[in-house]
Design a protein around this motif. Structure first.
Motif, short mmCIF file in Angstrom:
data_model
loop_
_atom_site.label_atom_id
_atom_site.label_comp_id
_atom_site.label_asym_id
_atom_site.label_seq_id
_atom_site.Cartn_x
_atom_site.Cartn_y
_atom_site.Cartn_z
N GLU A 4 -1.74 -8.72 -12.87
CA GLU A 4 -1.46 -8.55 -11.45
C GLU A 4 -1.45 -7.05 -11.13
O GLU A 4 -0.77 -6.27 -11.78
N THR A 6 -1.20 -3.95 -8.06
CA THR A 6 -0.65 -3.65 -6.75
C THR A 6 -1.19 -2.31 -6.26
O THR A 6 -1.90 -1.59 -6.98
N ASP A 7 -0.82 -1.97 -5.02
CA ASP A 7 -1.20 -0.66 -4.48
C ASP A 7 -0.75 0.45 -5.43
O ASP A 7 -1.46 1.45 -5.65
N THR A 9 -0.12 0.27 -8.74
CA THR A 9 -0.61 0.25 -10.13
C THR A 9 -2.12 0.23 -10.25
O THR A 9 -2.65 0.20 -11.36
N PHE A 10 -2.84 0.25 -9.12
CA PHE A 10 -4.29 0.12 -9.16
C PHE A 10 -4.95 1.21 -10.02
O PHE A 10 -5.80 0.91 -10.86
N VAL A 56 -5.18 -9.24 -7.16
CA VAL A 56 -4.46 -8.50 -6.13
C VAL A 56 -4.02 -9.48 -5.04
O VAL A 56 -4.87 -10.16 -4.45
N ASN A 57 -2.72 -9.56 -4.78
CA ASN A 57 -2.22 -10.39 -3.69
C ASN A 57 -2.54 -9.68 -2.37
O ASN A 57 -1.98 -8.64 -2.06
N GLU A 60 0.27 -8.71 0.08
CA GLU A 60 1.32 -7.77 -0.33
C GLU A 60 0.80 -6.37 -0.63
O GLU A 60 1.61 -5.48 -0.93
N ASN A 61 -0.50 -6.15 -0.53
CA ASN A 61 -1.07 -4.86 -0.92
C ASN A 61 -2.06 -4.37 0.15
O ASN A 61 -3.28 -4.35 -0.07
N GLU A 63 -2.86 -1.46 1.30
CA GLU A 63 -3.68 -0.28 1.01
C GLU A 63 -4.98 -0.67 0.31
O GLU A 63 -6.06 -0.18 0.65
N LEU A 64 -4.87 -1.55 -0.67
CA LEU A 64 -6.08 -1.99 -1.39
C LEU A 64 -6.95 -2.88 -0.51
O LEU A 64 -8.18 -2.80 -0.57
#
Length: 247
Positions: A4, A6-7, A9-10, A56-57, A60-61, A63-64
């Motif tokens: 998983e 996130t913004d 941890t990308f 990537v959810n 919830e993200n 930015e991505l």
């Protein structure tokens, strides 16, 4: 095993990954995401030593989602570092999802195709994928035949998805190289279909689109040569997925 992302941890999980990555934007409420999940899990196991699957959810993200211009789920990208080398939108069939993993596996962390220094659009790399019968590495259009910039391809696929989701009523394969789509919506849908298919024919010249309307019914006939029938399979799959989601 999928990771998983996130913004926050990308960059660590994707940008600095030692393996090429297939990244899926999904939503917990998305039926099409659930539909392809078992296939993605199987492919992740099959390619475990060559490709990392990350998820990537999309809810919830932001930015991505903004960075990759994601407008629908599922949307998937093959990545070499932070560089996109292929993408697809919707619940595509197994051969197209496999092609996405193959295109990722055929890259290095620098974003070049294995055995070639010209980058992901070079014909030598994509031809090797084509020899395996999986040349659909940009949605359902073969990379060597599409002139649309890679960054714009997800948006184009999403345009088709929106048209199908809002207006599609029937999908018929009249012949191996001929797909007929029946839409409902009159003049506005006709104008949208004409504009979208005209732009698609500009970047993928092997397509022959014919759009006609009778009352509120719009027919879109899509024809391709014999060597591009697999592309029509992918387009038909995206249409059928959108149609099934309406039921």
């Amino acid at each position: 095993m999928a990771i998983e992302v996130t913004d926050a941890t990308f960059e660590q999980e994707v940008g600095l990954s030692q393996q090429p990555v297939v990244m899926e934007f999904y939503a917990t409420w998305c039926g099409n995401c659930r539909r392809i999940a078992p296939v993605l899990d199987e492919l992740a196991v099959e390619f475990t030593t060559r490709v990392q699957l990350v998820k990537v959810n999309a809810d919830e993200n932001p930015e991505l989602v903004s960075r990759f211009a994601v407008t629908s789920t599922p949307t998937l990208f093959a990545m070499a570092g932070v560089r996109q080398v292929a993408s697809t939108v919707g619940a595509q069939p197994t051969p197209i999802l496999r092609a996405l993993f193959e295109s990722a596996a055929d890259t290095t962390s620098s974003g070049t195709v294995s055995g070639c220094g010209c980058g992901p659009t070079c014909g030598s790399g994509s031809s090797e994928i084509a020899k395996r019968g999986t040349d659909l590495i940009s949605g359902w259009a073969p990379a060597e035949a599409c002139t649309l910039p890679t960054a714009d391809q997800p948006a184009r696929l999403a345009e088709f998805d929106r048209l199908f989701s809002s207006s599609l009523r029937e999908v018929r394969r009249e012949e191996p190289g001929w797909l007929r789509l029946r839409l409902h919506g009159g003049a506005e849908v006709e104008a949208t279909a004409r504009d979208l298919t005209a732009r698609e024919a500009e970047c993928c010249s092997f397509f022959r689109f014919t759009v006609s309307r009778t009352g509120d019914e719009v027919l879109v006939d899509v024809r391709v040569p014999a060597d591009k029938e697999v592309v029509l399979d992918g387009l038909a799959a995206q249409a059928e997925t959108a149609l099934a989601a309406r039921v």
